[in-house]
Structures are given as C-alpha cells and as structure tokens.
Enzyme design. Structure first.
Site, PDB file in Angstrom:
ATOM      1  N   GLU A 234      -4.828   2.985  -1.492  1.00 37.87           N
ATOM      2  CA  GLU A 234      -3.991   2.936  -0.287  1.00 37.87           C
ATOM      3  C   GLU A 234      -3.302   1.585  -0.093  1.00 37.87           C
ATOM      4  O   GLU A 234      -3.029   1.174   1.021  1.00 37.87           O
ATOM      5  CB  GLU A 234      -4.811   3.277   0.965  1.00 37.87           C
ATOM      6  N   LEU A 235      -3.070   0.896  -1.202  1.00 35.75           N
ATOM      7  CA  LEU A 235      -2.471  -0.447  -1.199  1.00 35.75           C
ATOM      8  C   LEU A 235      -3.236  -1.440  -0.322  1.00 35.75           C
ATOM      9  O   LEU A 235      -2.654  -2.376   0.231  1.00 35.75           O
ATOM     10  CB  LEU A 235      -0.998  -0.394  -0.764  1.00 35.75           C
TER      11      LEU A 235
END
Lengths: 468, 426
Positions: free
Chosen positions: A145-146
């Site tokens: 999810e970065l």
C-alpha cells in the site's frame, strides 16, 4: 528530457471462509476457495489478461515504452492455483527488457510496521519467488500500500535496494512537488520516487466519473496536462492498481483505449519519455531528502494507516497475530508457514475498518463481510485455531516446560498403570484359584456371587486408572 | 393526537414512543398538542379539570404538566372499557381484582399492540367504534389543524375526526398485523389498518422495514409513506447504583416478551451451540409470554438448564439491573418494526446482537446483525463478543455515541415537516 514512470500493483488475498467458533480446534482450513477462485477468474479475464495483452502490444509498437509491475507472492500462488495463463502472460512480459518487476512483501503484509525480522523474511521470500517465476532480480522496492516512513526506508536501504516508491502525500510534501526524485532522511543512498497522486487518481478513480469536469479523459488531454507541468520538474510517477484496467474501470468506459493511446500521445506530443523506476533512481539526482517521521500510505483521503490499523478491532487482531511471530520463526511445518503468510495480508485488517462512512465505496470492494465486526469475529476465530496449532507445533519443537510437564505426567501414569496391572494379575490369580474352589462348591451356589464381585472390582480398577 | 396510552400509564414501547415524540415536538416548538387516549386505569392521581360529555360517552379532560417544558398540554382521557395489559401476570392480577367489572381485557405487548384472539371478537370492535365516536365529538369541540393517530386502535378515531373536521390525517404505524401475527393476519384488523392507511393523507412508518410492508402488503402508494425513526430518551438511571454481577461467568441476555414474534427459540438454539464450546457462560431469558413453557421444556430437552435461567417479567429498575449484569444483549426478533430496547442496552454499555428483521438494524451500525433464523451466525456473534474484548470496547465507545445521536427532537422535526407540508398542500 523528462520522465514518466508507470507502475502497476497486482494483489489478491486469500479471503477467509466463514469460520465459526465451532470450527476452532476441529478444522484447520481457513479459505473460501470458491470465492477466491471466482474473484480471481473474473479479474483475470476482465483485467489482467486483457491489460497484459495491451502492454505486450505497446512494448512492440513503441521502442520508448517502458512499464513496471509488482505482484505479491500470494497473488502468484493464486495464479498458479486458478489462472496459470495469467502467470504465463506475466512471464512473457518479464522476459521483455523494457519491463521491470519491483520487490515487495510476499504476503502484502504490514510487517514493516512491527517486526523487522518478519519484514526482511517476506521480502526475501518475494525476491526468491520473482527469481523462480520470472528469473528477475528487483532493484527497487515498493511496500504494501506504498506504506513508507524514514525508518522503513532505512530498513529497505539495508536490504540493498536502490530506491523505493511511495505516495506523494500532501501533508508530507507541503509546498514541494512530487515530480522530483528525493532521498531517504536516514540513509540518503535510498532514493524515494513519489506517486503523482492527482494524475494517477485521475486515471485510477476518476476516469469514468461522468460528474467529473474533465470527463471524458482522453490520452491527448492527459498529454496536454503533462505538457503543462513546469519544465524544471523531472518525473511523473503514475502508480496504481492493475485492476484499474477492466475491473475498477470497466472496459466499456474506454479505459483500454485510453491505455493503448497514451504512450503514443506522450511520446509524440510531449517532451516526456518512459522510464522504469530503477532507471529513474539511477539516472536522476535527488533534489533533497524527504522527511517522513510517521508512516504514510496511498489509501483513502488521509493517506495514513487508518484503513488497516487504529480502531480497537484492527489493533487487537494485529497484535494477537504478530505476538505469534517469535514461535513461528522456529516452526518449519509448511502448512503453518503458508497460513502465516496468508493471514498477514493487509486485506484482513482493511475489512475491519470502521471508516466506512466516508470511504465506503472503496472499502466494500471485494469485501466478503457485511460489517467490520463480522470481519473481526471471523478473523479472530481463525486466529484462535491458528494459535492452537502454532502452540502445539512449538511445544513439540521446543520441548517446552509444558511438554516436559506432560511427559512427566505420562510417566507417572504409566507407572500407575503398571501397578494396577500387577494388582489385576494378582486378582486374576486369586480368581483362578477360586474357580477351582467354586467347582467344588457349585451346589451351594455361593461361588457365582463371589466371582461377580471380583470382576466388578477389577472393572472399577480399570476405569479409575484410565480416568485419572 | 390519538394514542393508545400515555405516561404515567404506559405499558411499553408505543406509550414511550408517543411520549418521546410529543416531548420532542414541544422541544422543537411551534406545535401544540391535544393528546387523546382511551381510559387506561381507574386511578385518579391527576388533577381533573373539566369533563366533556357527549351523548352516551363521557370524555374527561386532563391538563398534564410537563414541568421541564414549563408548558401545559391538554390530555384527554376517554372512558373506555379497553384495558391494555402487557403480560399474562398482570392480566391475571387485574382479572382477580375486578372479576365482576364490565371492563374488557385486551392483551397488548410493550408496543401497545393487541394480540388478537377470537374471544374479544365483535365487542372489541364495538369498543374501537366507541373510541371513534368519542373522537368525532372531540373533533367537533376542539380547534386543531392536524390529526395524528398512533397505531391501528386509534385509526378509526383518526378517521372519524377527519370526517367531522375535514383536517388532514397522519397515521403513525408502529407495527402492522403482519409483525404481530407472523403472517397469520386477522382480516378485521387488516381491514381497519387498510382503511386507516387509505384515508390518511400521510403515513409515518417507524422503519423502512415497516414502510415496505405498508407499500407491499397494504398497496399504498410509496410517495404517501415516510419513514421517521424512533429515538430514545437519555438514560436517567445511574448505572453505578447497581451492584456488579457476583458470578465470574459471562451473561448473555434476551429481554422481552417470550412470544413467537421475538424469536426466543433461536436464542435457545444459539445458546446450545455456544455452550458446546464454552463453559463459563450463562444465558438469561428475561420476560414472560405464551411461549415460555415451551422454552423451558426446550432448555430442559437440550440439557442446558444449568446454564440457562428464566427470570420472569422484569419491571422498572430490574430491567436496568439485568442489563448492568449482562455482557451481551441479543434480540433475535422475527419481525420487529423498530425495537427500542437494543438502544437502551447500548445506553447501559451492553453490546447488542440484533436481527436483520428489525427496524433498529437500519439505524445502528455499531451492532452485530444476523438473520434471526441463522443460529450459527448468532452463536458465532455471541462467542465473538464474549471472547474478543476489543468488540465490547468498540461497541461501548461508538455504540453509545450513535445512540445518543438518536434524539426525539430529530424525529419530531421530521414529523413537524410532514405537518407543514400537509398544511401547505391544503
């Protein structure tokens, strides 16, 4: 020469089946095969296969087209199980010199937030999977999810990666532009490549929104926006879920036509060229360090962790799960190791999010549960069973005090049993001798009584020894 | 407003709801209310001000003081032979007292609904007609703009008042006979309900669930039916006064009438499943009703009687005492138009498990919801709340907050808007 960097994320979790508390301790299979297979088949046909086809065509058509992917380990496992042709088409992409694969956590997990050892283990496992499936070795990392912070960046640098991708979150950047290369605040050797969230989300979220003032979005229009970017800005990171093509945005919206037309529009009408993340971090100079003391992500309005952690349900489940890490590390049982990966997928925590009022649309996507409470109860039931298995396996492995205690108990019981057996023999001997007595006294009918009471006694003994 | 009961003589939900709504309307302001109820009990502890007589019925008028509002409202009681009661115990005690009286005993539940059995027959219909007659007298002698009738017993009164005055009629559906009878609808009651709905200028339903019933089962045009949710009074009772439970076991509570509508058998079946896996838990069925005997034998047959307790009918503070001892409250209702009691449980910090077949499920997000027939899911939800403390923490934090948002003023504001739209249309 300015750059545009395309990166797509591919992930599907193993969704849990409805696991009731009666199953705890009785049934150790946790996954909804039907649901997982049908979702994967659907997404594969509507999105992955079609998009891969387009990508291969674009690579052939445009010398200058480049693209990067990351596929989680558990998505790879699902391809093997349910859609081997998807794996095959990614293999063809991976064989292309202008396609790059990025590293991430094998399980699409949040391990980077709590447990360095587990984080490193998963990254290594993912690297190995990339090597096995595609024969590639990644040089750039993208976290689940970065998610990114200075600390996480430092860990990633220690693992030897040259760059990392994260969200160009407004609250982190302030007045700065995401369209430059930055470097990690702790270890400046790690380059940080940011997502241009406005332009990425224009494609990923707004593309088909008819109320959006820019609708309909065309490749020409998009190229026009690129031309409008101040000339000194160096790189535009377009990062999104691969499901954007065909699943989040249906084919009918024209998303594939857009994708097909984009490289031509970019290469012909702008001064931008395509660049993979690794090329970008190698060839560009970072303009400054970027300070991210608290973790950010690419999710929701807040771009923080509240989609997965923060409410009591999520925190409890997360803590209980990672409390097992110490024991699991020592367990080799492949079934437990597999479940350990699957249970760590961030999706399980995402389903427990109670922010559904504002971000309901995204959170309900492929969500098998009616409510976050439902999701929590189901996960905790599974985790309870998993914990029992882990403890059992760990006890065997470790020879823990519990096992020692039980062994001692077992020995004592055996001794007791032996004593009873002795006693039994004695009684039997007596009985045998009495039988001879009885033979002599049958006519008096007293012998029957005696023999019944003797057998009753020995029965009692036997039952008391097994019951103890 | 034509109602069925009004404080202090309330037997349950309907009275509470009418009272809450009236209070809310006063708080919002700009509405004056004349509240008419059939005479409930004979005790005259209130100041009688004026008696209105009309033909063969006598109508008594009360001034009921709302001190907190510093206003007074008209409160009219009609001499009627209908005596509502909520539980069989009460019924028997009433009957014992006045065997020779000419009153009609009509069984109602806490929502003020009649459980209709054949023996009341035509006589009850006569009573309702009488109430309607009185209503027409009241309508002729008083000045008002809107008629608002609560539940089916008051619909004929509302219709009569409309016929006399020509003023718009709003009927407020707290329940339909489909909820009460679990499908076995009484045609006479249906006819009264249908006539009320047809005659009404606007219909207020207490939930979308009820609204759908009105549209689908009574064939009323959807645009005529508006959902206005019930609310709950802030909790007046200090929970700390009650001693905490003295046993270490967890307590799972069912609180309500033990009747078909409330789904008690599903609660017992869920208990059986939970007890297979857990030992330190007790189940309590608080209330009484016609299915109680059956439930006791079911519990005995399932051999869980050592972990399953019946308290009988609980009143007043005992309800809160029971709630304060509970670890989770379960409402497995088969058909519940609204259901205020889970809100009261949440006010007492007790997590709730409610059926999807209840109106209250539409307004609560911080509650576990299951289908009433899905005993596995119900058992799983109970087990979850008892074993994973984070759930209780969440429910305490957000559930209470959510309940506190449900204010009668808000419901009243919507009702007032309905009044205004009707007056503008006229």
């Amino acid at each position: 020469m300015r750059r545009i960097s395309l990166y797509f994320q591919i992930h599907q979790p193993f969704r849990l089946r409805r696991y009731r508390f009666f199953d705890i301790g009785n049934d150790h299979y946790y996954y909804d095969d039907y649901l997982n297979e049908s979702i994967l088949r659907k997404v594969a046909e509507k999105s992955y296969l079609r998009a891969n086809e387009v990508m291969l065509r674009l690579l052939e058509r445009y010398e200058g087209f480049k693209v990067a992917f990351s596929v989680t380990g558990i998505a790879l496992e699902q391809f093997e199980l349910y859609a081997p042709e998807v794996l095959e088409s990614f293999r063809r992409l991976a064989a292309h010199p202008r396609v790059e694969f990025l590293a991430e956590t094998y399980a699409h997990s949040l391990a980077s937030l709590v447990n360095r050892d587990e984080f490193v283990r998963q990254v290594e496992q993912h690297k190995k999977a990339l090597k096995d499936h595609f024969g590639v070795t990644p040089g750039v990392f993208r976290n689940t999810e970065l998610i990114y912070s200075d600390e996480i960046g430092a860990m990633v640098a220690d693992m030897g990666f040259e760059g990392i991708l994260t969200e160009g979150a407004k609250h982190v950047l302030g007045w700065k532009s995401p369209n430059y290369l930055y470097c990690n605040a702790i270890n400046p050797r790690l380059k940080v490549l940011l997502k241009n969230f406005k332009m990425s989300d224009d494609i990923a979220f707004r593309f088909s929104d008819q109320n959006w003032e820019e609708w309909p979005l065309t490749a020409e229009k998009f190229a026009g926006w690129l031309r409008d970017i101040p000339p000194e800005e160096e790189i535009v990171g377009l990062f999104m879920d691969y499901e954007t093509f065909g699943e989040h945005q249906w084919e009918e919206t024209g998303i594939f036509d857009f994708l097909e037309a984009l490289p031509g529009a970019v290469l012909d009408t702008t001064d931008f060229v395509f660049s993979t993340p690794l090329e970008a971090v190698r060839e560009l100079q970072p303009v400054s360090e970027i300070s991210v003391p608290y973790p950010i992500s690419w999710a929701d309005e807040e771009r923080d962790l509240t989609a997965w952690l923060g409410n009591e349900l999520q925190d409890e489940a997360f803590q209980k799960l990672y409390a097992l890490e110490g024991k699991i590390r020592k367990i080799k049982d492949p079934a437990i190791r597999k479940d350990w990966n699957y249970l760590q997928a961030s999706d399980h925590f995402y389903y427990m999010c109670t922010k559904f009022f504002s971000d309901g649309a995204v959170h309900s996507y492929f969500n098998p549960y009616d409510s976050p409470y439902d999701a929590f109860i189901n996960f905790m039931n599974v985790l309870s069973d998993f914990e029992i298995r882990v403890n059992a396996a760990h006890a065997v492995k470790e020879g823990s005090p519990e096992v020692a205690r039980l062994n001692k108990l077992l020995k004592e019981k055996e001794k007791e049993l032996k004593a009873y057996e002795e006693e039994l023999k004695k009684y039997r001997g007596e009985r045998a001798s009495r039988k001879t007595v009885r033979k002599r006294t049958t006519k008096k009918s007293a012998g029957g009584k005696t023999s019944r009471s003797t057998s009753g006694k020995s029965n009692r003994k036997r039952s008391s020894s097994s019951g103890a | 407003m034509f109602g069925w009961e009004f404080p202090p003589h309330i037997s349950g939900g309907l009275g509470t709801a009418s009272y809450g709504l009236t209070k809310g309307l006063y708080a919002v302001g700009g509405v004056e209310i004349l509240f008419v109820v059939p005479r409930a009990h004979g005790d005259e502890d209130q100041t009688m001000v004026r008696v209105l007589g009309a033909s063969e019925v006598s109508v008594k008028r009360h001034f009921h003081h709302f001190e907190e509002m510093k206003r007074s409202m008209d409160y009219i009681r009609v001499d009627s032979k209908i005596v509502p009661y909520t539980d069989p115990d009460e019924f028997w005690s009433l009957k014992k007292k006045e065997v020779s009286s000419d009153r009609w005993y009509v069984q109602t539940d806490e929502e003020g609904r009649l459980s209709f059995s054949g023996k009341y027959g035509d006589d009850l219909m006569d009573e309702i007609a009488r109430y309607a007659l009185v209503a027409s007298v009241i309508a002729a002698e008083n000045d008002f703009d809107i008629i608002h009738a609560h539940d089916w017993l008051a619909y004929p009164a509302g219709i009569a008042a409309k016929e006399v005055s020509g003023k718009p009629l709003v009927i407020h559906v707290h329940a339909t006979d489909f909820d009460r009878s679990r499908g076995n609808v009484n045609p006479d009651v249906y006819a009264i309900e249908k006539r009320g709905m047809d005659t009404a200028d606007r219909i207020i339903a207490v939930s979308n669930l009820t609204r759908r019933t009105i549209i689908e089962k009574y064939h009323i045009p959807p645009e005529k039916v508006v959902t206005v949710y019930n609310a709950v009074e802030p909790l007046a009772i200090n929970r700390d006064r009650f001693a905490k439970k003295s046993i270490p076991d967890k307590i799972v509570t069912f609180l309500g009438r033990i009747t078909m509508q409330k789904g008690p058998e599903y609660f017992v079946e869920a208990a059986v499943r939970v007890l297979r896996k857990m030992d330190r838990v007790r189940f309590v069925m608080a209330g009484s009703g016609d299915m109680m005997q059956k439930m006791i034998s079911l519990v005995a047959r399932e051999k869980i009687a050592d972990h399953f307790h019946f308290t009988g009918f609980l009143k007043g503070e005992d309800v809160y005492r029971m709630l304060s001892m509970s670890d989770v409250y379960v409402m497995p209702s088969v058909s519940e138009p609204f259901g205020i009691s889970p809100l009261e449980a949440l006010q007492s910090d007790v997590p709730v498990i409610i059926s999807h077949q209840s109106g209250v499920a539409e307004v609560l997000t911080h509650a576990l919801k299951v289908n009433y027939w899905d005993i596995d899911a119900m058992a799983d939800a109970i087990y979850g709340v008892l074993n994973y403390p984070a759930l209780t923490k969440m429910f305490r934090k957000y559930g209470k907050e959510e309940v506190n948002q449900l204010k009668w003023e808000n419901s009243a504001r919507q009702v007032k808007q309905i009044y205004e739209s009707l007056l503008q249309g006229a």
